[in-house]
Design an enzyme around this catalytic site. Structure first.
Site, mmCIF file in Angstrom:
data_model
loop_
_atom_site.group_PDB
_atom_site.id
_atom_site.type_symbol
_atom_site.label_atom_id
_atom_site.label_comp_id
_atom_site.label_asym_id
_atom_site.label_seq_id
_atom_site.Cartn_x
_atom_site.Cartn_y
_atom_site.Cartn_z
ATOM 1 N N LYS A 24 -3.390 -8.927 0.871
ATOM 2 C CA LYS A 24 -2.909 -8.814 -0.605
ATOM 3 C C LYS A 24 -1.688 -9.677 -0.717
ATOM 4 O O LYS A 24 -1.689 -10.380 -1.978
ATOM 5 C CB LYS A 24 -2.623 -7.576 -0.839
ATOM 6 C CG LYS A 24 -1.561 -6.815 -0.323
ATOM 7 C CD LYS A 24 -0.229 -6.781 -1.385
ATOM 8 C CE LYS A 24 0.837 -5.903 -0.887
ATOM 9 N NZ LYS A 24 1.232 -6.118 0.433
ATOM 10 N N GLY A 46 0.926 -1.281 -0.078
ATOM 11 C CA GLY A 46 0.016 -0.155 -0.125
ATOM 12 C C GLY A 46 0.800 1.397 0.048
ATOM 13 O O GLY A 46 0.344 2.423 -0.313
ATOM 14 N N LYS A 106 3.608 -11.807 4.418
ATOM 15 C CA LYS A 106 4.599 -12.078 3.366
ATOM 16 C C LYS A 106 5.444 -13.156 3.416
ATOM 17 O O LYS A 106 5.627 -14.093 2.458
ATOM 18 C CB LYS A 106 5.578 -10.735 3.242
ATOM 19 C CG LYS A 106 4.937 -9.484 2.756
ATOM 20 C CD LYS A 106 5.945 -8.346 2.940
ATOM 21 C CE LYS A 106 5.150 -7.162 2.471
ATOM 22 N NZ LYS A 106 3.916 -6.722 2.994
#
Length: 311
Positions: A207, A9, A265
């Site tokens: 995401k 982001g 991640k």
């Protein structure tokens, strides 16, 4: 190679930067230049975060109609269109003439019984000073978490992505050579009711986890997660802190990372490599090409090559 790129982001909003249209357009242009360089030699599919943007829209919604705020799935769709437009515009300006690009709103199915709904962990929106965080949280009924900077940030449920509902048209466009921007903000979270109907749900999907699923579904070679740090750090903030250049999923299993920050991640990288991906990379946007060429960032590989003996 086929590469799924997950932009953090902060690719469209730097830490501490005012959330203005000009700032986001400038940062979209910077991101597009880096991605266009990568696209010269590889096929890229672009996903992106939306934490700061969806947080701002949630605030605006609450201020406009405190009793009937817009749900996060609708706000997520809004930001997916807005950020996708900015990225597509700048990518088309940066890519060679004749390149085609398409931005797709992407619904992602989650499990309504996912335990994440009972334990919100996903940070969104701006960082608040302690003095203002309490009143804001009380006014909107938000859960808050402390950031590394000492400020506080809103957290919401982050259920696991089960299925990308638009994967068929995404795959058709990718196979047709189109540069696709999709799964923005982790996708629009939806759940399936007992009658089979889909409806939005109050959540934000990570995401990176969605990007890993997207990469597996598209048979990508590389999953590239770009953020504002040069590499993953071992013993972050501790006396033995050091950057990790290359590592296997098995070695990462023995390390601990911050929930809601680097941990998703790491999990996404391990899942992708264990599913047969060639490499997952984590690092800075400006190092995108160098990460793919294994000259920068942190690379997660199924097997590390032994060091080459000096001649």
């Amino acid at each position: 190679m086929r590469i799924v790129v997950a932009l953090g982001g902060n690719a469209l909003l730097k830490r501490g930067e005012p959330m203005t249209p000009e700032a986001q357009q400038t940062n979209a242009r910077i991101a597009a230049v880096a991605l266009a360089e990568l696209a010269c030699d590889h096929q890229i599919i672009v996903a992106h975060g939306n934490g700061p943007q969806v947080g701002l829209m949630a605030l605006r919604s609450a201020a406009h109609a405190p009793d009937t705020p817009w749900p996060l799935d609708v706000l997520g769709a809004e930001t997916e269109g807005m950020i996708g437009y900015l990225l597509e515009q700048e990518l088309m300006n940066a890519l060679p003439p004749g390149t085609e690009c398409a931005t797709l709103l992407t619904r992602v199915e989650v499990d309504p019984d996912d335990p994440a709904f009972d334990r919100p962990t996903k940070p969104i929106g701006p960082v608040y000073a302690r003095a203002e965080a309490g009143p804001v949280a009380a006014a909107h009924g938000w859960s808050m978490v402390e950031e590394a900077t000492g400020g506080l940030r809103r957290v919401v449920a982050s259920p696991l992505p089960m299925a990308i509902l638009g994967i068929v048209p995404i795959r058709m466009l990718v196979e047709g050579g189109i540069c696709v921007i999709c799964a923005g903000g982790g996708g629009i979270p939806v759940v399936r009711g007992r009658d089979g109907r889909m409806e939005g749900v109050e959540a934000v999907i990570d995401k990176d986890r969605t990007s890993a699923l997207l990469a597996r579904e598209l048979g990508a070679d590389v999953l590239l997660m770009l953020t504002d740090v040069a590499a993953v750090l071992r013993d972050w903030g501790g006396p033995a802190e050091e950057a990790i250049a290359a590592i296997t999923p098995e070695a990462l299993d023995d390390l601990t990372f911050a929930e809601g920050s680097m941990a998703p991640k790491i999990t996404a990288a391990c899942d992708f490599v264990r599913a047969g991906g060639v490499m997952a990379g984590i690092g800075r946007l400006r190092d995108a090409r160098a990460i793919v060429e294994q000259r920068a960032g942190t690379r997660v590989l199924s097997q590390l090559l032994p060091p080459t003996a000096p001649p």
